[in-house]
Design an enzyme around this catalytic site. Structure first.
Site, PDB file in Angstrom:
ATOM      1  N   LYS A 156       0.850  -1.183   0.000  1.00 42.32           N
ATOM      2  CA  LYS A 156       0.000   0.000   0.000  1.00 42.32           C
ATOM      3  C   LYS A 156       0.893   1.242   0.000  1.00 42.32           C
ATOM      4  CE  LYS A 156      -4.119  -1.942   0.393  1.00 42.32           C
ATOM      5  NZ  LYS A 156      -5.195  -1.743  -0.598  1.00 42.32           N
ATOM      6  N   ASP A 185      -0.287  -0.314  -4.638  1.00 37.58           N
ATOM      7  CA  ASP A 185      -1.676   0.139  -4.653  1.00 37.58           C
ATOM      8  C   ASP A 185      -1.755   1.487  -3.964  1.00 37.58           C
ATOM      9  OD1 ASP A 185      -4.376   0.512  -4.669  1.00 37.58           O
ATOM     10  OD2 ASP A 185      -4.880  -1.297  -3.542  1.00 37.58           O
ATOM     11  N   GLU A 214      -1.605   0.036  -8.969  1.00 35.83           N
ATOM     12  CA  GLU A 214      -3.058   0.222  -8.972  1.00 35.83           C
ATOM     13  C   GLU A 214      -3.430   1.638  -8.555  1.00 35.83           C
ATOM     14  OE1 GLU A 214      -4.953  -2.761  -6.545  1.00 35.83           O
ATOM     15  OE2 GLU A 214      -3.551  -4.312  -7.234  1.00 35.83           O
ATOM     16  N   ASP A 239      -8.955  -0.316 -10.033  1.00 38.19           N
ATOM     17  CA  ASP A 239      -9.603  -1.149  -9.027  1.00 38.19           C
ATOM     18  C   ASP A 239     -10.927  -0.500  -8.634  1.00 38.19           C
ATOM     19  OD1 ASP A 239     -10.446  -2.564  -6.818  1.00 38.19           O
ATOM     20  OD2 ASP A 239      -8.544  -2.517  -5.762  1.00 38.19           O
ATOM     21  N   LYS A 262     -12.889  -6.764  -7.239  1.00 45.19           N
ATOM     22  CA  LYS A 262     -13.448  -7.434  -6.076  1.00 45.19           C
ATOM     23  C   LYS A 262     -14.790  -8.001  -6.531  1.00 45.19           C
ATOM     24  CE  LYS A 262     -11.298  -4.112  -2.926  1.00 45.19           C
ATOM     25  NZ  LYS A 262     -10.657  -3.295  -4.007  1.00 45.19           N
TER      26      LYS A 262
END
Length: 363
Positions: A156, A185, A214, A239, A262
Site C-alpha cells: 500500500k 496500490d 493500482e 480497481d 473485487k
C-alpha cells in the site's frame, strides 16, 4: 433447485495487525455468513461490506441481505442463470447469495466449485503476498514472503509523502534480494504531479521489479489513465475506478493494462466471468482481489480465479488470510505463493459452529 432454508450468521474477525489504506484503517472485519439449504445439503457464502462503507453502509447491506434471504426461502433458483441480478440489486448481497447457491449446486453434483464454473479450470491459483504499507516492519514482511515462496508482493502506497515512501522502498529493494516483484496500490491517493514523480522513480530504481501499480490518480478519467499508461513499461491497474468509471469505458479507452476486481463489488461470479471475457477480447488482464475477507470469501474468489478464461498464472490479490487473527473456517493453505484447490465438492470448506464475534450481535 428449491431453497428449503435461507439464513445468515454475523461474525466479527479481529485482525492480527491493523490494515491501513489511504481511505480507511481496519482492525476488525465484520460480515455475515450466508447459508442456503436444499435437500439436506448446505451451501455457504460471505457477505462482508467494504470497510470504507462505514457503519451506515454495513447496516444497509445487512438489511438488504435479510430482505433477500426472506424472499429466497421456498423459491426455485438456478445459479448462473442471470436471474439474481433482477432479484437482488445490492452487489455484495448478490455475491454472497450466488456463492452459496453455487457451493450448494457443486456439492449436489460432487464437483469442486471451479469445475462447475468451467470444465477446464485450473487447480492452482498464484497469489501475491500482502505486505501492507511501507512502515518499519515492511522489510521483515517482504523477507518472510520471499522465504515462503511468493513471487509477487503487494504494498500500500500513498499513505505517506511520496519522497518518504520512495526512500523506504529503496531500503526494501536492497533487503529483499532479486526474488520478489512488487505490486503497488495507491488507492487514488495522488495528484497527477505526485503520481508522475512516484511512477517514473520506479522506472529508474535499480534492482526493482514492478509487477504493476493500482489506482495512481485521485479523480482519474479514462483519458488521464491512458495518457499515463502510455509512458510506462509496466501495467497500471484500475480497481475502485472500475465501478465508478465503468469497465466498458476503461476497456474502450485502453486506459490501463489491468483491471483489479473485487467480485463482491461488481455483483458476483456471473458478472465477473462476463467482465473477464470482455477484458480478454480487449487484451486487458484481470486480477481478483479481497479486502481481508474471511476464508469462505477468499476461497470463493480463488475458485472463481481458477475458472477465468484469461490470465492463467497471474498472481491474484487473495493472500490476505494471514492478516486475520481468527476466521469463520479453517483457512486454505498457501504454499509457495499458491492456493491449491482440493477436489472436494463445492468450496471445500466447512464453517465453524461458533463464529468469532457472533455473540456481540445477539440480543
Amino acid at each position: 433447485m428449491r431453497i428449503d432454508e435461507a439464513s445468515s450468521r454475523p461474525y466479527a474477525l479481529r485482525l492480527a495487525r491493523p490494515w491501513v489504506a489511504a481511505s480507511a484503517t481496519m482492525t476488525t472485519r465484520y460480515g455475515r455468513l450466508v447459508a442456503l439449504a436444499s435437500d439436506g445439503i448446505v451451501g455457504f457464502g460471505d457477505c462482508a461490506p467494504l470497510p470504507s462503507s462505514g457503519e451506515k453502509g454495513h447496516a444497509e447491506t445487512f438489511r438488504a441481505l435479510d430482505e433477500a434471504l426472506r424472499a429466497l426461502a421456498g423459491e426455485e433458483l438456478e445459479p448462473l442463470s442471470g436471474g439474481l441480478g433482477e432479484r437482488i440489486a445490492q452487489p455484495q448481497v448478490r455475491w454472497a447469495v450466488e456463492t452459496a447457491l453455487l457451493d450448494l449446486q457443486a456439492k449436489q453434483n460432487g464437483l469442486p466449485l471451479h469445475r462447475l464454473l468451467r470444465q477446464n479450470s485450473v487447480s492452482e491459483v498464484p497469489v501475491n503476498a500482502a505486505l501492507g504499507r511501507l512502515d518499519a516492519g515492511c522489510v521483515d514482511r517482504a523477507q518472510k514472503a520471499a522465504q515462503a515462496g511468493f513471487a509477487v508482493a503487494k504494498i500500500k502506497v500513498g499513505v505517506d509523502p511520496v519522497e518518504r515512501e520512495l526512500e523506504a522502498l529503496k531500503e526494501l529493494v536492497g533487503a529483499s534480494g532479486d526474488v520478489l516483484s512488487f505490486r503497488f496500490d495507491a488507492n487514488r491517493a495522488w495528484a497527477p504531479a505526485e503520481a508522475h514523480r512516484f511512477l517514473h522513480a520506479l522506472v529508474k530504481m535499480d534492482g526493482l521489479r514492478v509487477d504493476g501499480v493500482e489506482e495512481p490518480l485521485a479523480g482519474p478519467t479514462p483519458h488521464a489513465l491512458a495518457f499515463l499508461q502510455a509512458e510506462l513499461p509496466f501495467p497500471l491497474a484500475a480497481d475502485e475506478s472500475v465501478p465508478v468509471l465503468g469497465a466498458d469505458a476503461l476497456l474502450e479507452a485502453r486506459a490501463v493494462r489491468r483491471l483489479v476486481v473485487k467480485p463482491a463489488r461488481i455483483g458476483g461470479m456471473d458478472a465477473t466471468l462476463d467482465l473477464a471475457r470482455r477484458a480478454q477480447q480487449a487484451g486487458v488482464e484481470l486480477v481478483l482481489t479481497s479486502v481481508v475477507d474471511s476464508a469462505i470469501g477468499v476461497m470463493a474468489a480463488a475458485h472463481l480465479a481458477a475458472a477465468l478464461p484469461t490470465g492463467q498464472g497471474l498472481a491474484h490479490g487473495l493472500g490476505t488470510l494471514a492478516w486475520l487473527a481468527e476466521d469463520v473456517a479453517a483457512p486454505p493453505p498457501i504454499e509457495m505463493g499458491v492456493i491449491r484447490l482440493a477436489e472436494r465438492p463445492g468450496l471445500g470448506l466447512t464453517p465453524f459452529d461458533h463464529l468469532p464475534g457472533g455473540d456481540l450481535f445477539q440480543g
